[in-house]
Design a protein around this motif. Structure first.
Motif, short mmCIF file in Angstrom:
data_model
loop_
_atom_site.label_atom_id
_atom_site.label_comp_id
_atom_site.label_asym_id
_atom_site.label_seq_id
_atom_site.Cartn_x
_atom_site.Cartn_y
_atom_site.Cartn_z
N TYR A 209 -31.02 5.49 64.97
CA TYR A 209 -31.72 3.72 65.77
C TYR A 209 -32.30 4.71 67.26
CZ TYR A 209 -31.92 -0.51 67.49
OH TYR A 209 -32.55 -1.66 67.97
N CYS A 210 -31.60 4.78 68.17
CA CYS A 210 -32.03 5.49 69.75
C CYS A 210 -33.27 6.22 69.66
CB CYS A 210 -30.90 5.55 70.25
SG CYS A 210 -28.81 4.35 70.38
N LEU A 211 -33.30 7.15 67.89
CA LEU A 211 -34.18 8.38 68.88
C LEU A 211 -35.31 7.79 67.64
CD1 LEU A 211 -31.49 11.21 68.25
CD2 LEU A 211 -33.20 11.10 70.18
N ASN A 212 -35.53 7.30 66.37
CA ASN A 212 -36.30 6.63 65.78
C ASN A 212 -36.92 7.80 65.38
OD1 ASN A 212 -37.14 4.34 67.65
ND2 ASN A 212 -38.30 5.03 69.01
N ALA A 213 -35.95 7.83 64.38
CA ALA A 213 -35.11 9.01 63.80
C ALA A 213 -36.18 8.72 62.52
CB ALA A 213 -34.13 9.83 62.84
N LYS A 214 -37.16 9.96 61.50
CA LYS A 214 -37.38 9.55 60.01
C LYS A 214 -36.70 8.99 59.42
CE LYS A 214 -37.98 14.64 58.83
NZ LYS A 214 -39.17 15.31 58.68
N GLY A 215 -35.94 9.83 59.62
CA GLY A 215 -34.90 9.45 57.72
C GLY A 215 -33.98 10.06 58.73
N VAL A 216 -32.69 9.62 57.56
CA VAL A 216 -31.21 10.06 57.97
C VAL A 216 -30.49 10.24 56.19
CG1 VAL A 216 -28.45 9.92 58.27
CG2 VAL A 216 -30.33 8.17 59.63
N THR A 217 -30.02 11.92 56.38
CA THR A 217 -29.46 12.15 54.91
C THR A 217 -27.79 12.19 54.98
OG1 THR A 217 -31.40 13.39 54.63
CG2 THR A 217 -29.50 14.10 52.95
N VAL A 218 -27.28 11.94 54.34
CA VAL A 218 -25.49 11.85 54.36
C VAL A 218 -25.50 13.20 52.91
CG1 VAL A 218 -23.32 10.83 54.00
CG2 VAL A 218 -25.09 9.41 54.62
N TRP A 219 -24.62 13.94 53.29
CA TRP A 219 -24.52 15.08 52.70
C TRP A 219 -22.68 15.14 51.78
CZ3 TRP A 219 -28.68 17.80 51.12
CH2 TRP A 219 -29.62 18.06 51.99
N LYS A 220 -22.77 14.18 50.22
CA LYS A 220 -21.32 13.97 50.24
C LYS A 220 -20.87 15.15 48.72
CE LYS A 220 -21.07 9.82 51.52
NZ LYS A 220 -19.05 9.56 52.40
N ASP A 221 -20.12 14.72 48.56
CA ASP A 221 -19.22 15.46 47.49
C ASP A 221 -19.66 15.08 45.63
OD1 ASP A 221 -17.97 13.79 47.88
OD2 ASP A 221 -16.12 15.13 47.89
N VAL A 222 -20.71 14.38 46.14
CA VAL A 222 -21.09 13.83 44.75
C VAL A 222 -22.59 13.83 44.77
CG1 VAL A 222 -18.77 11.68 44.59
CG2 VAL A 222 -21.18 11.30 45.89
N PRO A 223 -23.06 13.35 43.80
CA PRO A 223 -24.01 13.62 43.62
C PRO A 223 -25.04 12.36 44.37
CG PRO A 223 -23.75 13.46 41.94
CD PRO A 223 -22.73 13.51 41.94
N GLY A 224 -24.95 11.43 44.88
CA GLY A 224 -25.93 10.63 45.45
C GLY A 224 -24.73 9.15 45.55
N VAL A 225 -25.23 7.80 45.89
CA VAL A 225 -25.03 7.03 45.25
C VAL A 225 -24.21 6.69 44.22
CG1 VAL A 225 -23.97 4.43 46.16
CG2 VAL A 225 -26.22 5.73 47.66
N LEU A 226 -23.46 6.18 43.80
CA LEU A 226 -23.01 6.22 41.98
C LEU A 226 -22.80 4.69 42.17
CD1 LEU A 226 -20.38 8.95 41.89
CD2 LEU A 226 -22.65 9.05 41.61
N ASN A 227 -22.60 3.98 41.13
CA ASN A 227 -22.29 2.61 40.41
C ASN A 227 -21.29 2.33 40.60
OD1 ASN A 227 -21.57 4.12 38.28
ND2 ASN A 227 -22.07 1.91 36.97
N ALA A 228 -19.92 3.30 40.80
CA ALA A 228 -18.74 3.11 40.50
C ALA A 228 -18.52 4.44 41.17
CB ALA A 228 -18.25 2.80 39.27
N ASP A 229 -16.82 4.44 42.07
CA ASP A 229 -16.39 5.65 42.52
C ASP A 229 -15.51 6.43 41.71
OD1 ASP A 229 -14.24 7.46 43.36
OD2 ASP A 229 -13.86 5.89 45.40
N PRO A 230 -16.16 7.51 40.65
CA PRO A 230 -15.43 8.18 39.55
C PRO A 230 -13.72 8.19 39.98
CG PRO A 230 -16.82 9.80 41.33
CD PRO A 230 -16.79 8.20 41.77
N ARG A 231 -13.51 8.53 40.67
CA ARG A 231 -11.59 8.27 41.27
C ARG A 231 -10.90 7.41 40.23
NH1 ARG A 231 -10.72 8.28 47.49
NH2 ARG A 231 -12.36 6.67 47.15
N TYR A 232 -11.68 6.10 40.38
CA TYR A 232 -11.12 4.57 39.42
C TYR A 232 -12.03 4.87 38.18
CZ TYR A 232 -9.20 4.93 44.06
OH TYR A 232 -8.46 4.93 45.60
N PHE A 233 -12.96 4.88 38.76
CA PHE A 233 -13.77 4.38 37.33
C PHE A 233 -14.28 5.12 36.67
CE2 PHE A 233 -14.28 1.46 40.69
CZ PHE A 233 -13.75 -0.10 39.62
N LYS A 234 -14.71 5.46 34.96
CA LYS A 234 -15.26 6.90 33.89
C LYS A 234 -16.61 6.25 33.71
CE LYS A 234 -10.92 7.23 31.59
NZ LYS A 234 -10.11 7.48 29.79
N ASN A 235 -17.66 7.62 33.84
CA ASN A 235 -19.01 6.83 33.02
C ASN A 235 -19.66 5.92 34.08
OD1 ASN A 235 -18.30 7.89 30.12
ND2 ASN A 235 -17.23 5.98 29.84
#
Length: 416
Positions: A209-235
């Motif tokens: 926000y302060c630097l007017n960045a072109k984008g933010v990338t969050v690097w995770k140990d999952v493929p991206g945002v999932l529809n559920a937490d794989p620790r608690y939900f299947k499929n």
């Protein structure tokens, strides 16, 4: 300007640090600021140090030694030359921590927490920055406490946006590869503050926000945002595109992949957020942005454990109206309770709260002075966005339901 954030799982060991370097080499690191969390489960380990500091001094040094040994192994794996300056730098940081624990006079748990826990981020960023320099990725180590200015609401500090923006714009050389800590800030007296558990994503958003960045990338140990937490939900399914509004809803209800405060500053300047796997940096991951419809449109499941359900009614069975409800909210605010669900009827009012600051006993005592109170501790709050009948049936199966409610898009229930 681009902002990258790497979480603790991405730098949990020496190979993780090497992979971080590989990601930067593959995707580019020009005009980049990298926000890094504490390594692995270091924050949990330092929380144990704080616990022992207050409750079990005999175990304090043992718990602290485990933190030091964990980082020592990573250091020796990354730096073959044992005379490398990084060893003295890390020793100096741990000496600072030792000195604080020996000399501190404050009995305030929240203050002590915010002076101890940040050493996880300070140590991790020092190690990563020195390793990158060693392999030719020249960078500048930045102390985020000098940039992000906050109030003194320890453990969940509020950002002074005007001061923070002014400092960042006047002191940060954006032409460099900059390495800094997530989660950290400082108050007007230069005591360290933290932005809330899992607050490194929020740090990335503040800089963006302060630097007017072109984008933010969050690097995770999952493929991206999932529809559920794989620790608690299947499929589970990958969500390719998500609007800011939808992502804020998911974060509010407790989706662990995104910090609740992260999206608001990004939305204000329409800065896109990407969530990608650090083990496959070329993958598309998830894109969060303006007017991006949920793709695919599937039920999204969230669970928050270790919650508290409090049901309140008047002692004389009178209606629970504005004056009663306002008093309840005043007490919730005074005791720093995070409210995750509200339900009221004519004669009762229920809330599901997160007892982050361990003020439950005080709150209950204050409530019982004026109301009839029922409390269920250690309950789970389930939320389904874009629910279907099948999704509700699946999640209800085999559970003892204490409370549930539906709106047009959202189903919630509290279970034991």
């Amino acid at each position: 300007m681009q902002i990258f954030k790497f979480g603790g799982a991405s730098v949990k060991d020496a190979n993780g640090v090497r992979n971080l370097a590989s990601v930067l080499q593959k995707v580019g690191y020009k005009n980049t600021l990298v926000v890094i969390s504490a390594m692995g489960k270091t924050t949990n380990a330092l929380e144990l140090v704080v616990k022992h500091y207050f409750n079990n001094k005999q175990e304090l040094q043992n718990s602290l030694q485990e933190v030091k040994q964990y980082h020592s192994e990573i250091l020796h794996n990354l730096f073959e030359n044992q005379t490398h300056p990084i060893f003295k730098k890390i020793s100096a940081l741990f000496l600072e921590l030792d000195t604080f624990l020996k000399t501190n006079k404050s009995p305030d748990y929240n203050f002590v927490y915010d002076q101890v826990i940040p050493y996880g981020e300070l140590v991790s960023t020092k190690i990563v920055a020195e390793y990158l320099n060693q392999i030719g990725l020249k960078n500048n180590w930045v102390d985020s406490r000098n940039h992000i200015k906050t109030d003194n609401y320890y453990r969940s500090a509020h950002v002074n946006w005007e001061n923070t923006k002014k400092i960042i714009l006047s002191t940060l050389n954006t032409k460099n590869l900059n390495i800094t800590q997530g989660f950290l800030g400082s108050d007007a007296n230069n005591f360290t503050t933290t932005l809330g558990r899992e607050g490194s994503d929020y740090t990335a958003a503040i800089y963006a926000y302060c630097l007017n960045a072109k984008g933010v990338t969050v690097w995770k140990d999952v493929p991206g945002v999932l529809n559920a937490d794989p620790r608690y939900f299947k499929n589970t399914q990958l969500l390719n595109k998500i609007s800011y509004r939808e992502a804020i809803e998911l974060a509010f209800y407790g989706a662990s992949v995104i910090h609740p405060k992260t999206l608001q500053p990004l939305q204000r300047k329409e800065i896109p957020l990407y969530v990608k796997p650090f083990f496959k940096p070329e993958a598309q991951g998830s894109h969060i942005g303006k007017n991006a419809p949920l793709e695919p449109l599937v039920p999204c499941f969230i669970v928050k454990k270790k919650q508290v359900l409090i049901s309140v009614s008047s002692l004389d069975f009178s209606y629970m109206v504005e004056d009663n409800i306002s008093e309840i909210f005043r007490l919730l605010h005074t005791n720093k309770m995070k409210v995750d669900l509200i339900q009221n009827s004519a004669i009762s009012f229920s809330v599901c709260v997160d007892n982050i600051y361990n003020n439950l006993d005080t709150l209950l005592q204050q409530l019982k002075a004026k109301f009839k109170v029922t409390c269920y501790d250690n309950v789970s709050l389930y939320t389904i966005r874009h629910y279907t009948e099948k999704a509700i049936n699946d999640i209800e199966r085999g559970k003892t339901i204490l409370l549930k409610q539906l709106t047009q898009e959202t189903f919630q229930m509290v279970t034991r």
